[in-house]
Design a protein around this motif. Structure first.
Motif, PDB file in Angstrom:
ATOM      1  N   HIS A   4      -7.878  -0.821 -60.445  1.00 21.25           N
ATOM      2  CA  HIS A   4      -7.266  -1.768 -61.384  1.00 21.25           C
ATOM      3  C   HIS A   4      -6.070  -1.138 -62.092  1.00 21.25           C
ATOM      4  N   TYR A   5      -6.091   0.174 -62.303  1.00 23.43           N
ATOM      5  CA  TYR A   5      -4.915   0.863 -62.864  1.00 23.43           C
ATOM      6  C   TYR A   5      -3.734   0.709 -61.901  1.00 23.43           C
ATOM      7  N   ASP A   6      -4.019   0.931 -60.629  1.00 25.55           N
ATOM      8  CA  ASP A   6      -2.979   0.833 -59.597  1.00 25.55           C
ATOM      9  C   ASP A   6      -2.408  -0.584 -59.529  1.00 25.55           C
ATOM     10  N   TRP A   7      -3.268  -1.591 -59.466  1.00 26.10           N
ATOM     11  CA  TRP A   7      -2.793  -2.973 -59.372  1.00 26.10           C
ATOM     12  C   TRP A   7      -1.940  -3.340 -60.576  1.00 26.10           C
ATOM     13  N   PHE A   8      -2.409  -2.945 -61.745  1.00 27.85           N
ATOM     14  CA  PHE A   8      -1.674  -3.292 -62.956  1.00 27.85           C
ATOM     15  C   PHE A   8      -0.321  -2.582 -63.014  1.00 27.85           C
ATOM     16  N   LEU A   9      -0.285  -1.286 -62.747  1.00 30.24           N
ATOM     17  CA  LEU A   9       0.998  -0.564 -62.812  1.00 30.24           C
ATOM     18  C   LEU A   9       1.948  -1.011 -61.710  1.00 30.24           C
ATOM     19  N   ARG A  10       1.419  -1.390 -60.549  1.00 24.94           N
ATOM     20  CA  ARG A  10       2.287  -1.956 -59.510  1.00 24.94           C
ATOM     21  C   ARG A  10       2.834  -3.314 -59.946  1.00 24.94           C
ATOM     22  N   ALA A  11       2.045  -4.079 -60.695  1.00 25.38           N
ATOM     23  CA  ALA A  11       2.541  -5.350 -61.249  1.00 25.38           C
ATOM     24  C   ALA A  11       3.671  -5.076 -62.231  1.00 25.38           C
ATOM     25  N   GLU A  12       3.473  -4.070 -63.088  1.00 29.40           N
ATOM     26  CA  GLU A  12       4.513  -3.706 -64.052  1.00 29.40           C
ATOM     27  C   GLU A  12       5.779  -3.243 -63.329  1.00 29.40           C
ATOM     28  N   GLU A  50       0.985 -11.899 -58.445  1.00 30.62           N
ATOM     29  CA  GLU A  50      -0.229 -11.672 -57.644  1.00 30.62           C
ATOM     30  C   GLU A  50      -1.011 -10.455 -58.142  1.00 30.62           C
ATOM     31  N   LEU A  51      -0.303  -9.366 -58.433  1.00 25.61           N
ATOM     32  CA  LEU A  51      -0.977  -8.137 -58.864  1.00 25.61           C
ATOM     33  C   LEU A  51      -1.544  -8.241 -60.278  1.00 25.61           C
ATOM     34  N   TYR A  52      -0.820  -8.892 -61.190  1.00 29.67           N
ATOM     35  CA  TYR A  52      -1.377  -9.115 -62.527  1.00 29.67           C
ATOM     36  C   TYR A  52      -2.691  -9.886 -62.414  1.00 29.67           C
ATOM     37  N   GLU A  64      -2.170  -9.713 -71.996  1.00 32.50           N
ATOM     38  CA  GLU A  64      -1.066  -9.637 -72.958  1.00 32.50           C
ATOM     39  C   GLU A  64       0.246  -9.264 -72.267  1.00 32.50           C
ATOM     40  N   ARG A  65       0.199  -8.246 -71.419  1.00 34.20           N
ATOM     41  CA  ARG A  65       1.419  -7.820 -70.709  1.00 34.20           C
ATOM     42  C   ARG A  65       1.895  -8.907 -69.738  1.00 34.20           C
ATOM     43  N   TYR A  66       0.953  -9.592 -69.096  1.00 32.80           N
ATOM     44  CA  TYR A  66       1.304 -10.671 -68.173  1.00 32.80           C
ATOM     45  C   TYR A  66       1.985 -11.803 -68.934  1.00 32.80           C
ATOM     46  N   SER A  67       1.482 -12.119 -70.118  1.00 29.19           N
ATOM     47  CA  SER A  67       2.100 -13.142 -70.952  1.00 29.19           C
ATOM     48  C   SER A  67       3.545 -12.765 -71.288  1.00 29.19           C
TER      49      SER A  67
END
Length: 156
Positions: free
Chosen positions: A59-67, A81-83, A104-107
């Protein structure tokens, strides 16, 4: 240094991840390459942990790749998709603090980069962040986000 000796120690992993979150947030806010460069190093570190077989940091990977994808206008569909993937995983796993942070970051991403109709989706994500922060017991953060919500989504 300490990271090499303790690289699989849980707190080092959490600190590394949260440093990456802060760096990506600053990269988005300031557009400075320095932040993005350091954030990418952290993302590569986390991906290295996954390659070594650590099942607890996906989940760290998915989130940081989304960022990362959120920083590139061509990567917005990937970011979306990643968020979502990171949020669904953390919510199902009971990681309330991460589900809150990711929402929050996705928002913020949706407000900064989405078309006009993304504001409803951004509001929903902020409401979800409030819900998860409340479940986690972060009352001060809940009040801060409720104030942001009541003042209007674009109030910064």
């Amino acid at each position: 240094g300490y990271k090499k000796v303790l690289q699989t120690y849980f707190m080092v992993m959490m600190e590394t991840f949260h440093r990456g979150v802060a760096l990506y947030a600053m990269a988005r806010r300031t557009k400075k390459r320095l932040y993005k460069s350091h954030a990418r190093k952290i993302l590569r570190t986390i991906q290295g942990w996954i390659k070594k077989g650590n099942p607890n940091v996906h989940h760290y990977d998915w989130f940081l790749r989304a960022e990362e994808a959120a920083l590139d206008k061509k990567g917005h569909a990937t970011a979306d998709e990643l968020y979502n993937k990171a949020i669904v995983y953390t919510a199902r796993a009971g990681h309330l603090h991460h589900a809150a942070l990711f929402n929050e970051r996705y928002s913020d991403f949706l407000l900064q980069n989405g078309p006009y109709y993304a504001e409803d989706k951004a509001q929903y994500r902020l409401e979800q962040a409030i819900h998860y922060y409340q479940e986690w017991g972060a009352e001060a953060k809940v009040e801060l986000l409720k104030k942001k919500l009541s003042e209007g989504m674009n109030a910064r």
